[in-house]
Scaffold this active site. Structure first.
Site, PDB file in Angstrom:
ATOM      1  N   ASP A  21      -7.179   4.358  -4.559  1.00  0.00           N
ATOM      2  CA  ASP A  21      -7.630   4.430  -3.045  1.00  0.00           C
ATOM      3  C   ASP A  21      -8.293   5.697  -2.939  1.00  0.00           C
ATOM      4  O   ASP A  21      -8.374   6.406  -4.057  1.00  0.00           O
ATOM      5  CB  ASP A  21      -6.546   4.101  -1.959  1.00  0.00           C
ATOM      6  CG  ASP A  21      -7.323   3.670  -0.832  1.00  0.00           C
ATOM      7  OD1 ASP A  21      -7.742   2.489  -0.704  1.00  0.00           O
ATOM      8  OD2 ASP A  21      -7.466   4.220   0.001  1.00  0.00           O
ATOM      9  N   LYS A  78       0.882  -1.305  -0.164  1.00  0.00           N
ATOM     10  CA  LYS A  78      -0.081  -0.116  -0.088  1.00  0.00           C
ATOM     11  C   LYS A  78       0.887   1.140  -0.057  1.00  0.00           C
ATOM     12  O   LYS A  78       2.001   1.304   0.478  1.00  0.00           O
ATOM     13  CB  LYS A  78      -0.729  -0.052   1.289  1.00  0.00           C
ATOM     14  CG  LYS A  78      -2.044   0.902   1.252  1.00  0.00           C
ATOM     15  CD  LYS A  78      -3.206   0.121   0.445  1.00  0.00           C
ATOM     16  CE  LYS A  78      -4.363   1.160   0.280  1.00  0.00           C
ATOM     17  NZ  LYS A  78      -5.681   0.270  -0.380  1.00  0.00           N
TER      18      LYS A  78
HETATM   19  P1  NDP Z   1     -12.881   8.185  -3.039  1.00  0.00           P
HETATM   20  O1  NDP Z   1     -11.868   9.146  -2.729  1.00  0.00           O
HETATM   21  O2  NDP Z   1     -13.468   7.870  -4.349  1.00  0.00           O
HETATM   22  O3  NDP Z   1     -14.035   8.304  -2.059  1.00  0.00           O
HETATM   23  C1  NDP Z   1     -13.753   8.390  -0.512  1.00  0.00           C
HETATM   24  C2  NDP Z   1     -15.484   8.969  -0.166  1.00  0.00           C
HETATM   25  O4  NDP Z   1     -15.091   8.684   1.519  1.00  0.00           O
HETATM   26  C3  NDP Z   1     -15.678  10.308  -0.324  1.00  0.00           C
HETATM   27  O5  NDP Z   1     -16.896  10.520  -0.326  1.00  0.00           O
HETATM   28  C4  NDP Z   1     -14.948  10.931   1.024  1.00  0.00           C
HETATM   29  O6  NDP Z   1     -15.595  12.450   1.198  1.00  0.00           O
HETATM   30  C5  NDP Z   1     -15.286  10.128   2.148  1.00  0.00           C
HETATM   31  N1  NDP Z   1     -14.402  10.156   3.046  1.00  0.00           N
HETATM   32  C6  NDP Z   1     -12.881  10.118   3.253  1.00  0.00           C
HETATM   33  N2  NDP Z   1     -12.723  10.292   4.103  1.00  0.00           N
HETATM   34  C7  NDP Z   1     -13.635  10.546   5.074  1.00  0.00           C
HETATM   35  C8  NDP Z   1     -13.891  10.879   6.512  1.00  0.00           C
HETATM   36  N3  NDP Z   1     -12.698  11.066   7.321  1.00  0.00           N
HETATM   37  N4  NDP Z   1     -14.929  11.156   6.927  1.00  0.00           N
HETATM   38  C9  NDP Z   1     -16.041  11.014   6.040  1.00  0.00           C
HETATM   39  N5  NDP Z   1     -15.994  10.766   4.700  1.00  0.00           N
HETATM   40  C10 NDP Z   1     -14.861  10.604   4.333  1.00  0.00           C
HETATM   41  O7  NDP Z   1     -12.239   6.570  -2.343  1.00  0.00           O
HETATM   42  P2  NDP Z   1     -12.762   5.157  -2.539  1.00  0.00           P
HETATM   43  O8  NDP Z   1     -14.279   5.259  -2.952  1.00  0.00           O
HETATM   44  O9  NDP Z   1     -12.013   4.542  -3.527  1.00  0.00           O
HETATM   45  O10 NDP Z   1     -12.432   4.484  -1.331  1.00  0.00           O
HETATM   46  C11 NDP Z   1     -13.189   4.387  -0.210  1.00  0.00           C
HETATM   47  C12 NDP Z   1     -12.967   3.211   0.784  1.00  0.00           C
HETATM   48  O11 NDP Z   1     -12.824   2.250   0.056  1.00  0.00           O
HETATM   49  C13 NDP Z   1     -11.454   3.557   1.578  1.00  0.00           C
HETATM   50  O12 NDP Z   1     -11.450   2.999   2.657  1.00  0.00           O
HETATM   51  C14 NDP Z   1     -10.752   2.638   0.333  1.00  0.00           C
HETATM   52  O13 NDP Z   1      -9.759   2.022   1.128  1.00  0.00           O
HETATM   53  C15 NDP Z   1     -11.652   1.495   0.120  1.00  0.00           C
HETATM   54  N6  NDP Z   1     -11.387   0.784  -0.790  1.00  0.00           N
HETATM   55  C16 NDP Z   1     -11.314   1.130  -2.084  1.00  0.00           C
HETATM   56  C17 NDP Z   1     -11.166   0.329  -3.396  1.00  0.00           C
HETATM   57  C18 NDP Z   1     -11.088   0.714  -4.476  1.00  0.00           C
HETATM   58  O14 NDP Z   1     -11.112   0.129  -5.384  1.00  0.00           O
HETATM   59  N7  NDP Z   1     -11.131   2.295  -4.964  1.00  0.00           N
HETATM   60  C19 NDP Z   1     -11.023  -0.998  -3.104  1.00  0.00           C
HETATM   61  C20 NDP Z   1     -11.123  -1.587  -1.769  1.00  0.00           C
HETATM   62  C21 NDP Z   1     -11.603  -0.756  -0.759  1.00  0.00           C
HETATM   63  P3  NDP Z   1     -14.789  13.718   0.778  1.00  0.00           P
HETATM   64  O15 NDP Z   1     -14.958  13.694  -0.736  1.00  0.00           O
HETATM   65  O16 NDP Z   1     -15.658  14.613   1.497  1.00  0.00           O
HETATM   66  O17 NDP Z   1     -13.390  13.510   1.160  1.00  0.00           O
HETATM   67  O1  2IT Z   2      -8.008  -1.314  -0.644  1.00  0.00           O
HETATM   68  C1  2IT Z   2      -7.837  -1.839  -1.843  1.00  0.00           C
HETATM   69  O2  2IT Z   2      -8.214  -2.894  -1.938  1.00  0.00           O
HETATM   70  C2  2IT Z   2      -7.674  -1.177  -2.966  1.00  0.00           C
HETATM   71  N1  2IT Z   2      -7.842   0.315  -2.854  1.00  0.00           N
HETATM   72  C3  2IT Z   2      -7.658  -1.540  -4.253  1.00  0.00           C
HETATM   73  C4  2IT Z   2      -6.288  -1.905  -4.674  1.00  0.00           C
HETATM   74  C5  2IT Z   2      -5.871  -2.574  -5.823  1.00  0.00           C
HETATM   75  O3  2IT Z   2      -4.819  -2.778  -6.317  1.00  0.00           O
HETATM   76  O4  2IT Z   2      -6.774  -2.419  -6.831  1.00  0.00           O
END
Ligand code: NDP
Ligand code: 2IT
Length: 444
Positions: A165, A125
C-alpha cells in the site's frame, strides 16, 4: 431509533476520535439502508454490529536502529477485520499519518472490496507510522525485519496475506518476505506483490492502475463514450497513479497533471510517463524534478490547486480525503464528467454529495481500485497451484474482473431503485456475499 442509525451511533460512541473510521462506516451503513430494510434477520443476528467490529486487532512495538546507530520506535498494526469469505487480505501502509483509525477505515473498505472481486478473500489491513522517505536501503530493511519479527506469528498463507500500500512496494515486500521465510522456514504465498523470481505474479505491479482504467473505460463505453480524446488528471505519482496514467494514455486520454505530497506538475502537452517513472521508480525523487526536465511543464507547490485544472476525467490515486467539497465544486464547475477513485476514500462525504448532485459519474474506490487485490488473489492462486501465468493471461482475468464488478454494482444500484448510484451499488453488491457467509457461519 432505526437499526442502522443505532449501529452507526454505537460505532461513533465506542470508537471515539476515529474520524476516518467513522467516515467509512457512515458511507457504507447509510447506503445499505434499503438492503437492511429487506432483511430483518440482520438485526436479529446483530450482523451489522459484528460487521463493524474487527475480529482481531494486533498492535505492537517496532524498534529499529538507523545508520547512525540511533534507536527508533514505531507503532505497528494489523487489523484482521473479517474472514467470512476467505483469509484476511489487504495491504500494509508505511506513512507517518498511520494510526488505528486509518487502518480500520482501510480494513472496513477492504472487506467489501475483496467481496466484490468475486474471489475468496476476507478483509484486513496493517501498517506503521514509520516514514520511509529519506531512509537508506539498510534502514528500510531493518525496519521491515523488525516489523515482521512480530507480525509473522499472526499471518499465514491460509490465515492472513498482507501486500503493499502507500510506502510499501516491491522492495519492502522483498524484505518482509525474507524475514517471514527465515522465521517460519516456509516458502509460501504469505505476502502478495512479491518479485517475479520468488513467487510473484506478472501484472500485479500494474494491476490497480490498469484495473481502474478498465472500469473507467467500461463505464464510459456503457454510455457510448470512451477515454479516447479525454483530458485527465491523475493525482499521486506512486504505484497506482503511474499505471493508471499508462493505461489511460494507451486508450487515447491526455493526462495533463500529477502530484506528490509537495506539489503538482501541469504539462499541457500531456505527461511524459517515462520521465515520471525515472524520477519516481528509479531515483525515488520528487515530482518537481519533472518540470526541470520537460520543457513547457509547470510545477506548483501544494496539492489542492490540481483540482482547479479543467478536465473530463479525474482519477485521484494518492490518499484519503484528497478531494474535499471545495475541490469537488471546482471540478464540477470546470465540467468534469467522471471521477474514478484509485486511492482509498479519496473523496470526502461532502465531495461525494457534490458529485452526486451534479450528476457526475462516480466510480467508488472499493470497486474502482479492486484490481490490485484481485490480482493479489490471482497471485495466491498461482502460488498454491505452483503455476505461473503469462502477463496476457493475468491481464485478461483482471479486465474481466473489473468489467464484472462494474456490472454487478450497476445492477445492485438498479435493483434497489438507485440507478447510477455506484456508492450504494458497490456497498450493496459487496455486502451481499459477506452477509450470506456470516449468516451461514452462525454467531461468530
Ligand atoms: P505509493 O506509496 O506508491 O504512492 C503514493 C502516492 O501518493 C505518492 O505520490 C505520494 O506522494 C502520494 N501521497 C501520499 N500521501 C499523500 C498526501 N497526504 N498528500 C498528497 N499526496 C500524497 O502508494 P500507492 O500508489 O500504492 O497507493 C496510492 C493509493 O492507492 C492509496 O490510497 C492506497 O491505499 C490505494 N491503493 C493501492 C493499491 C495497490 O495495489 N498499491 C490497491 C488499491 C488501492 P509522496 O511520495 O510525496 O508521499
Ligand atoms: O487497498 C488495497 O486494496 C491494496 N492496497 C492492495 C491489497 C492487496 O492485498 O493486494
Amino acid at each position: 431509533m432505526q437499526y442502522l442509525e443505532k449501529v452507526l451511533a454505537e460505532v461513533k460512541a465506542k470508537n471515539p476520535n476515529e474520524n476516518e473510521f467513522h467516515q467509512a462506516a457512515t458511507e457504507i451503513l447509510t447506503s445499505l439502508k434499503p438492503m437492511v430494510e429487506r432483511h430483518p434477520e440482520y438485526e436479529r443476528t446483530a450482523l451489522l454490529e459484528r460487521f463493524v467490529e474487527p475480529e482481531r486487532t494486533v498492535m505492537f512495538r517496532v524498534p529499529w536502529v538507523d545508520d547512525k546507530n540511533r534507536v527508533h520506535v514505531n507503532k505497528g498494526y494489523r487489523v484482521q477485520f473479517n474472514s467470512a469469505i476467505g483469509p484476511y487480505k489487504g495491504g500494509i501502509r508505511f506513512h507517518p499519518t498511520v494510526n488505528l483509525s486509518v487502518i480500520k477505515f482501510l480494513g472496513l473498505e477492504q472487506i467489501l472490496k475483496n467481496s466484490l472481486t468475486g474471489l475468496p478473500i476476507g478483509g484486513g489491513k496493517g501498517g506503521s507510522d514509520f516514514d520511509p522517505k529519506g531512509k537508506s536501503d539498510g534502514e528500510i530493511m531493518r525496519f521491515c525485519q523488525s516489523f515482521m519479527t512480530e507480525l509473522y506469528r499472526h499471518i499465514g498463507a491460509d490465515t492472513d496475506v498482507p501486500a503493499g500500500d502507500i510506502g510499501v512496494g516491491g522492495r519492502e515486500i522483498g524484505y518482509l518476505f525474507g524475514q517471514y521465510k527465515r522465521l517460519r522456514n516456509e516458502h509460501v504465498g504469505v505476502l502478495t506483490g512479491r518479485g517475479l523470481s520468488y513467487g510473484g505474479s506478472l501484472a500485479r505491479t500494474e494491476a490497480t492502475g490498469y484495473g481502474l482504467v478498465y472500469m473507467t473505460e467500461e463505464a464510459l463505453n456503457a454510455r457510448n463514450d470512451g477515454l479516447n480524446g479525454k483530458t485527465a488528471i491523475v493525482s499521486g505519482s506512486g504505484n497506482v497513479a503511474i499505471y493508471a496514467v499508462e493505461k489511460a494514455q494507451s486508450l487515447g486520454a491526455k493526462v495533463v497533471a500529477m502530484y506528490d505530497s509537495n506539489g503538482y506538475v501541469y504539462d499541457r502537452n500531456g505527461i511524459r510517463l517515462e520521465v515520471v517513472k525515472q524520477i519516481k521508480e528509479v531515483e525515488r525523487g520528487r515530482i518537481s524534478e519533472y518540470a526541470k526536465r520537460v520543457k513547457g511543464a509547470e510545477y506548483r507547490e501544494g496539492c489542492k490547486g490540481i483540482w482547479n485544472i479543467p478536465c473530463d476525467v479525474a482519477l485521484p490515486c494518492a490518499t484519503q480525503n484528497e478531494i474535499d467539497g471545495e475541490s469537488a465544486k471546482a471540478l464540477v464547475k470546470n465540467g468534469v464528467k467522471l471521477i474514478g477513485e484509485g486511492a482509498n476514500m479519496p473523496t470526502t462525504l461532502e465531495g461525494i454529495e457534490t458529485f452526486k448532485k451534479a450528476g457526475v459519474l462516480f466510480l467508488p474506490a472499493k470497486a474502482a481500485n479492486a484490481g490490485g487485490v484481485a490480482t493479489s488473489a490471482l497471485e495466491m492462486a498461482q502460488s498454491s497451484g505452483r503455476l505461473f501465468w503469462t502477463f496476457e493471461e493475468v491481464d485478461r482475468k483482471l479486465k474481466n474482473i473489473m468489467v464484472n464488478i462494474y456490472r454487478n454494482m450497476d445492477a445492485a444500484a438498479e435493483e434497489y431503485g438507485m440507478k447510477g448510484d455506484y456508492v450504494a451499488g458497490a456497498n450493496i453488491a459487496g455486502f451481499k456475499k459477506v452477509a450470506e457467509a456470516m449468516l451461514a457461519q452462525g454467531i461468530v
